[in-house]
Write a protein that holds these residues in place. Structure first.
Motif, PDB file in Angstrom:
ATOM      1  N   ASN A   1     -41.212  63.439 -14.508  1.00  0.00           N
ATOM      2  CA  ASN A   1     -41.542  64.647 -15.277  1.00  0.00           C
ATOM      3  C   ASN A   1     -41.160  64.482 -16.743  1.00  0.00           C
ATOM      4  OD1 ASN A   1     -42.408  65.993 -13.048  1.00  0.00           O
ATOM      5  ND2 ASN A   1     -41.007  67.729 -13.277  1.00  0.00           N
ATOM      6  N   LEU A   2     -41.914  65.156 -17.593  1.00  0.00           N
ATOM      7  CA  LEU A   2     -41.503  65.250 -18.993  1.00  0.00           C
ATOM      8  C   LEU A   2     -40.575  66.444 -19.119  1.00  0.00           C
ATOM      9  CD1 LEU A   2     -44.866  64.754 -20.899  1.00  0.00           C
ATOM     10  CD2 LEU A   2     -42.801  63.386 -21.227  1.00  0.00           C
ATOM     11  N   PHE A   3     -39.523  66.312 -19.903  1.00  0.00           N
ATOM     12  CA  PHE A   3     -38.591  67.419 -20.100  1.00  0.00           C
ATOM     13  C   PHE A   3     -38.587  67.852 -21.563  1.00  0.00           C
ATOM     14  CE2 PHE A   3     -36.887  64.912 -16.551  1.00  0.00           C
ATOM     15  CZ  PHE A   3     -36.832  65.885 -15.568  1.00  0.00           C
ATOM     16  N   GLN A   4     -38.370  69.141 -21.745  1.00  0.00           N
ATOM     17  CA  GLN A   4     -38.250  69.644 -23.114  1.00  0.00           C
ATOM     18  C   GLN A   4     -37.104  68.900 -23.811  1.00  0.00           C
ATOM     19  OE1 GLN A   4     -37.218  73.839 -23.499  1.00  0.00           O
ATOM     20  NE2 GLN A   4     -38.437  73.989 -25.355  1.00  0.00           N
ATOM     21  N   GLY A   5     -37.384  68.421 -25.010  1.00  0.00           N
ATOM     22  CA  GLY A   5     -36.363  67.682 -25.752  1.00  0.00           C
ATOM     23  C   GLY A   5     -36.432  66.179 -25.557  1.00  0.00           C
ATOM     24  N   ASP A   6     -37.302  65.706 -24.640  1.00  0.00           N
ATOM     25  CA  ASP A   6     -37.442  64.257 -24.422  1.00  0.00           C
ATOM     26  C   ASP A   6     -37.951  63.564 -25.689  1.00  0.00           C
ATOM     27  OD1 ASP A   6     -36.628  64.326 -21.825  1.00  0.00           O
ATOM     28  OD2 ASP A   6     -38.534  63.682 -20.948  1.00  0.00           O
ATOM     29  N   GLY A   7     -37.505  62.329 -25.879  1.00  0.00           N
ATOM     30  CA  GLY A   7     -38.084  61.473 -26.908  1.00  0.00           C
ATOM     31  C   GLY A   7     -39.084  60.559 -26.230  1.00  0.00           C
ATOM     32  N   ILE A   8     -40.316  60.501 -26.758  1.00  0.00           N
ATOM     33  CA  ILE A   8     -41.391  59.717 -26.124  1.00  0.00           C
ATOM     34  C   ILE A   8     -42.047  58.810 -27.171  1.00  0.00           C
ATOM     35  CG2 ILE A   8     -43.631  59.863 -24.926  1.00  0.00           C
ATOM     36  CD1 ILE A   8     -41.446  60.975 -23.180  1.00  0.00           C
ATOM     37  N   GLN A   9     -42.257  57.551 -26.804  1.00  0.00           N
ATOM     38  CA  GLN A   9     -42.914  56.587 -27.693  1.00  0.00           C
ATOM     39  C   GLN A   9     -44.424  56.809 -27.758  1.00  0.00           C
ATOM     40  OE1 GLN A   9     -41.765  54.476 -29.688  1.00  0.00           O
ATOM     41  NE2 GLN A   9     -39.839  53.583 -28.959  1.00  0.00           N
TER      42      GLN A   9
ATOM     43  N   LEU B   1     -50.212  61.790 -20.624  1.00  0.00           N
ATOM     44  CA  LEU B   1     -49.334  60.737 -20.101  1.00  0.00           C
ATOM     45  C   LEU B   1     -49.273  60.846 -18.589  1.00  0.00           C
ATOM     46  CD1 LEU B   1     -46.262  61.010 -22.517  1.00  0.00           C
ATOM     47  CD2 LEU B   1     -48.088  59.329 -22.598  1.00  0.00           C
ATOM     48  N   ASP B   2     -49.577  59.737 -17.890  1.00  0.00           N
ATOM     49  CA  ASP B   2     -49.408  59.775 -16.436  1.00  0.00           C
ATOM     50  C   ASP B   2     -47.937  59.503 -16.103  1.00  0.00           C
ATOM     51  OD1 ASP B   2     -48.979  57.039 -16.570  1.00  0.00           O
ATOM     52  OD2 ASP B   2     -51.070  56.566 -16.183  1.00  0.00           O
ATOM     53  N   GLU B   3     -47.598  59.568 -14.825  1.00  0.00           N
ATOM     54  CA  GLU B   3     -46.196  59.468 -14.413  1.00  0.00           C
ATOM     55  C   GLU B   3     -45.548  58.138 -14.829  1.00  0.00           C
ATOM     56  OE1 GLU B   3     -46.118  60.297 -10.247  1.00  0.00           O
ATOM     57  OE2 GLU B   3     -46.268  62.467 -10.564  1.00  0.00           O
ATOM     58  N   LYS B   4     -46.313  57.043 -14.677  1.00  0.00           N
ATOM     59  CA  LYS B   4     -45.760  55.725 -15.043  1.00  0.00           C
ATOM     60  C   LYS B   4     -45.511  55.650 -16.545  1.00  0.00           C
ATOM     61  CE  LYS B   4     -47.510  52.830 -11.297  1.00  0.00           C
ATOM     62  NZ  LYS B   4     -48.508  51.824 -10.914  1.00  0.00           N
ATOM     63  N   SER B   5     -46.464  56.218 -17.312  1.00  0.00           N
ATOM     64  CA  SER B   5     -46.325  56.175 -18.774  1.00  0.00           C
ATOM     65  C   SER B   5     -45.110  56.952 -19.230  1.00  0.00           C
ATOM     66  CB  SER B   5     -47.577  56.758 -19.435  1.00  0.00           C
ATOM     67  OG  SER B   5     -48.718  56.077 -19.012  1.00  0.00           O
ATOM     68  N   VAL B   6     -44.836  58.071 -18.540  1.00  0.00           N
ATOM     69  CA  VAL B   6     -43.680  58.884 -18.920  1.00  0.00           C
ATOM     70  C   VAL B   6     -42.409  58.054 -18.851  1.00  0.00           C
ATOM     71  CG1 VAL B   6     -42.221  60.825 -18.225  1.00  0.00           C
ATOM     72  CG2 VAL B   6     -44.702  61.100 -18.260  1.00  0.00           C
ATOM     73  N   ILE B   7     -42.231  57.351 -17.727  1.00  0.00           N
ATOM     74  CA  ILE B   7     -41.014  56.537 -17.558  1.00  0.00           C
ATOM     75  C   ILE B   7     -40.993  55.389 -18.572  1.00  0.00           C
ATOM     76  CG2 ILE B   7     -39.773  55.010 -15.964  1.00  0.00           C
ATOM     77  CD1 ILE B   7     -40.896  56.737 -13.671  1.00  0.00           C
ATOM     78  N   HIS B   8     -42.162  54.781 -18.752  1.00  0.00           N
ATOM     79  CA  HIS B   8     -42.264  53.616 -19.631  1.00  0.00           C
ATOM     80  C   HIS B   8     -42.031  53.995 -21.101  1.00  0.00           C
ATOM     81  CE1 HIS B   8     -43.500  49.651 -20.862  1.00  0.00           C
ATOM     82  NE2 HIS B   8     -44.427  50.166 -21.663  1.00  0.00           N
ATOM     83  N   GLN B   9     -42.534  55.158 -21.494  1.00  0.00           N
ATOM     84  CA  GLN B   9     -42.484  55.546 -22.912  1.00  0.00           C
ATOM     85  C   GLN B   9     -41.283  56.415 -23.276  1.00  0.00           C
ATOM     86  OE1 GLN B   9     -47.314  55.873 -22.971  1.00  0.00           O
ATOM     87  NE2 GLN B   9     -46.269  57.011 -24.565  1.00  0.00           N
ATOM     88  N   ARG B  10     -40.507  56.811 -22.264  1.00  0.00           N
ATOM     89  CA  ARG B  10     -39.382  57.709 -22.566  1.00  0.00           C
ATOM     90  C   ARG B  10     -38.296  56.949 -23.350  1.00  0.00           C
ATOM     91  NH1 ARG B  10     -38.140  60.222 -17.653  1.00  0.00           N
ATOM     92  NH2 ARG B  10     -39.008  62.205 -18.306  1.00  0.00           N
ATOM     93  N   ILE B  11     -37.840  57.578 -24.448  1.00  0.00           N
ATOM     94  CA  ILE B  11     -36.763  56.983 -25.261  1.00  0.00           C
ATOM     95  C   ILE B  11     -35.416  57.596 -24.865  1.00  0.00           C
ATOM     96  CG2 ILE B  11     -35.992  56.470 -27.614  1.00  0.00           C
ATOM     97  CD1 ILE B  11     -38.824  57.350 -28.566  1.00  0.00           C
TER      98      ILE B  11
END
Lengths: 212, 99
Positions: A48-56, A167-177
């Protein structure tokens, strides 16, 4: 007089007692703990994406320039609003602001203001110190930590949006900072609220009825 | 020997016994000049439901949490500043170089 039951509604309610104690310990220690403690590794592999996440690599347009580029961004949308499992008649789009490198920002200020004789280096140093203490109303300071390699900042007034399912689920994990900890999230929401919802703007908003 | 027949003797003995400890209940002289009137008197712990218990431990924690949040909010709001417009302009002009 406000009752205790009423007061309770304004305190964090979703946390376990340990997490609640930890949150209040950090809030009590503020501002001497603006460091890696604002992040958590606990949710790093969550899809899941969370509020406040940093994403590439989020798409960004810096108007009025219409070129589209990619930036690291911080999610400002509420977690529920961008949760793909929440089916809605009209899905909400995800809003985010670019993450800017603080060192580059500082060098840019020195080049354009100190080197040209407009400002002293002390004034720039003082401004950077204010940012690090979270004193600038619409700038959120992100200390280096986790996969964020440099001290960074987010301007709340430079927001873009995109479809939440981009962003799909894999991208979320991959791009999360990074993901904010309870304390970091509380600090983030507080500053976000101050920036967008503070009431004292000195504008008289007399209704039509009053002057017709 | 029946007790009633010696009630005077028994009564005297009991009175003498009680009087030995009578000083325990005697009023003490308090010098008001040395009394700190700001000391809040608390109820004995074994009394659970009198009015001293309005602030129980849960509520005491809640009050402490509100105090912490208030101090946290004040430490930000009391020092909050706007960005110099000139600095914002620098970001506009150099945006893509700052990422």
């Amino acid at each position: 007089m406000i009752s205790f039951e009423e007061i309770k509604k304004y305190l964090p309610q979703h946390l376990s007692s340990t997490a609640e104690q930890e949150l209040f310990n950090e809030l009590k220690a503020f501002p001497h703990n603006i460091d890696q403690r604002i992040y958590t590794a606990y949710l790093h592999n969550h899809t899941n994406l969370f509020q406040g996440d940093g994403i590439q690599n989020l798409l960004y347009i810096h108007f009025p320039d219409t070129n589209v580029g990619q930036v690291p961004g911080m999610i400002l949308s509420n977690t529920c609003d961008i949760d793909q499992s929440n089916k809605r008649l009209m899905p909400l789009r995800m809003v985010y602001a670019p993450i800017i490198n603080l060192g580059k920002y500082e060098q840019s200020l020195i080049k354009s203001h100190v080197d040209t004789g407009q400002r002293s280096i002390e004034s720039i140093n003082s401004h950077i110190a204010d940012i690090r203490k979270q004193h600038i109303s619409h700038i959120f300071y992100l200390p280096k930590g986790g996969q964020l390699e440099n001290d960074s900042i987010v301007f709340f007034d430079r927001i873009n949006n995109c479809p939440s399912n981009l962003l799909d689920e894999k991208s979320v994990i991959h791009q999360r900072i990074f993901t904010l900890s309870d304390y970091g999230f509380y600090l983030f929401l507080f500053k976000l609220s101050v920036h967008f919802t503070r009431i004292r703007d000195g504008v008289s908003r007399t209704s039509f009825r009053s002057y017709n | 020997m029946l007790l009633p027949q010696f009630r005077n003797l028994v009564g005297s003995a009991v009175t003498a016994g009680v009087l030995c400890y009578s000083y325990l209940g005697a009023p003490t002289t308090i010098n008001l000049d040395t009394v700190n009137t700001n000391i809040q008197i608390s109820a004995p712990k074994e009394i659970k439901y009198d009015y001293y218990q309005i602030i129980n431990s849960d509520r005491a924690v809640m009050l402490e949490q509100i105090d912490i949040i208030h101090k946290f909010a004040s430490s930000i709001l009391d020092n909050i500043k706007d960005l110099d417009p000139e600095f914002s302009k620098t970001v506009d002009e150099n945006f893509w170089d700052l990422i």
